[in-house]
Design a protein around this motif. Structure first.
Motif: not given
Length: 495
Positions: A426, A428, A442, A444, A485, A488, A490, A493-495
């Protein structure tokens, strides 16, 4: 910011109604709100933080119609009439500030000075002569000169008489007070987070309260709500500023700007003990650039070499937006929705012009330059290559950022720095504070999903796509993002 003390305005804590809701408390928002209340409209102004404390709070206060390298381009691409309209709209804005300050008794260090666009390279002289001729044909009091009062030689300069340098924050804070006395309402620390268009439109804020208004003006630098179609037509860039006291006899006595050496802009302001404060701007760069400290050093060295300054009293950076065709977007986007953006480093005159233009449009009046600045205009020849380049640059940047994240480790980070790192598959955004504690977010940007980058010099996360800025804890410092933002851990926010 250091020489003004703001008046505090309340948070929006209940639903309110108005004829017009203005989103954004910089020069464009305050100027628009003032002109509207003068025209008899009821107005609510919303500001996410404090008024005149964002980009407007960190401008150098050049109020000039002598924008660099625009008049020949306008004449050649769109005709002499377009160039004349542009010049007239800008000069009227300059004169309007002076007249308004005099009428309302506002003390804002207003000084009438000539403004110069100059070149040092001899091979640029003929182009600048042509620019001077175009500016003169457009109606400005312009001339071409070969000498200035700068402490270094120039090859040539476009000189425009009777321009202005002033203290914009002092002017706007006073204008805001007059606005509220005339019945206008200002709400600070009330970020607009959602726009539901209709009759009336509804602007929801992060306080839970809503403004209902017939018309809505978005004046937030990069438009935050209702205008995503402009995203690919706006390019953010940042510039650094250094300020240092100089003796009054060392004042070059005018405003100066060149696009050489990656931009150098020079002007002075009144200071303490009979001295002047020299302000030098330069080193243009896109948000997310990693060599900000080197750029700052170059600007300070250039200033010391040319002006023999001692200590730098202040330094900062500021952000602006270029449009694809170098003309701002000011006007109606849809029925009852208006925007003001894309000031291309000439925000003082553009901001005042925007207030006057938008007021005329909202009041149903014609303006001779409404089509010139219309955000729905179509200039395909001027825009297509710029838009395509912007999209390609963003795509290339995304690939590079993903690859770079794979080569970094949290162990590589020194205290006070941050980076986007791939950990357990992931991405970060990790910031290591001065005590060595890691803060993980996150990476992004919530506005468009672009990967943020960390600016070690100013200790902020920056989105290179649209210029959003976030504090090390992820909170929004500058839009168009309207949310932070997230941390992480949370799951959202997983991608």
């Amino acid at each position: 910011m250091a020489s003004t003390r703001p008046r505090s305005y309340p948070v929006l804590d209940e639903d309110v109604d108005a004829d017009v809701a203005v989103i954004g408390g910089g020069i464009a928002g305050i100027a628009t709100a003032w002109e509207l209340v003068e025209a008899g409209r009821s107005v609510v102004l919303l500001e996410a933080d404090r008024i005149a404390a964002g980009v407007t709070g960190y401008t150098t206060g050049r109020l000039s119609a002598a924008h660099p390298w625009i008049f020949a381009q306008l004449r050649d691409a769109h005709g002499a009439d377009t160039a004349r309209l542009y010049a007239r709209s800008q000069q009227e804005a300059v004169d309007h500030v002076v007249a308004t300050a005099e009428r309302l008794g506002i003390e804002a260090d207003i000084e009438r000075r000539p403004s110069h666009v100059y070149v040092e390279r001899p091979d640029r002289v003929e182009d600048l002569r042509a620019e001077a001729e175009a500016a003169r044909e457009a109606g400005l009091p312009a001339s071409f000169v070969t000498s200035t009062d700068l402490p270094y030689p120039v090859a040539g300069a476009l000189r425009v008489e009777d321009q202005v340098q002033f203290h914009p924050r002092r002017y706007l804070l006073a204008l805001a007070e007059r606005f509220t006395k005339a019945g206008g309402r200002i709400y600070e620390r009330s970020r607009a987070v959602e726009l539901a268009q209709g009759q009336p439109s509804r602007v929801a804020t992060d306080t839970g309260a809503t403004v209902r208004a017939r018309d809505v003006v978005v004046a937030t630098l990069f438009p935050a709500l209702g205008t995503r179609a402009l995203d690919s037509r706006l390019t953010p860039l940042r510039e650094l500023v250094v300020a240092a006291p100089i003796a009054a006899e060392s004042d070059p006595g005018a405003l100066y700007i060149t696009r050489e050496e990656n931009t150098r802009s020079v002007r002075t302001a009144p200071y303490r003990d009979g001295r002047r404060l020299l302000l030098v701007t330069g080193e243009s760069f896109p948000p997310g650039t990693t060599d900000v400290a080197d750029r700052q050093r170059r600007l300070v060295e250039w200033t010391r070499r040319h002006f023999r300054i001692d200590d730098v009293a202040y330094w900062w950076s500021a952000q602006d937006l270029d449009t694809a065709d170098k003309i701002p977007y000011v006007g109606r986007v849809e029925d009852h929705l208006y925007v003001a953006t894309g000031y291309a480093r000439s925000g003082m005159s553009h901001g005042v012009m925007s207030g006057r233009l938008l007021t005329r449009l909202i009041c149903g009046e014609d303006s001779p330059w409404a089509d010139l600045y219309s955000p729905t205009r179509d200039h395909p020849r001027q825009e297509v290559s710029t838009v395509s380049q912007t999209v390609a640059t963003k795509a290339k940047r995304t690939v590079i950022d993903h690859l770079h994240a794979m080569t970094r480790s949290a162990d590589d980070l020194r205290r006070g720095s941050g980076a986007v790192i791939r950990h357990d598959g992931r991405l970060q955004a990790i910031y290591k504070d001065d005590k060595g504690n890691a803060h993980v977010l996150s990476p992004h940007c919530p506005h468009s999903g672009c990967l943020v980058r960390f600016n070690d010099t100013e200790r902020v996360w920056e989105c290179p796509c649209h210029g959003c800025r976030f504090a090390p804890d992820g909170s929004v410092l500058q839009g168009p993002a309207i949310s932070s933002l997230p941390v992480a851990d949370d799951p959202s926010v997983t991608r």
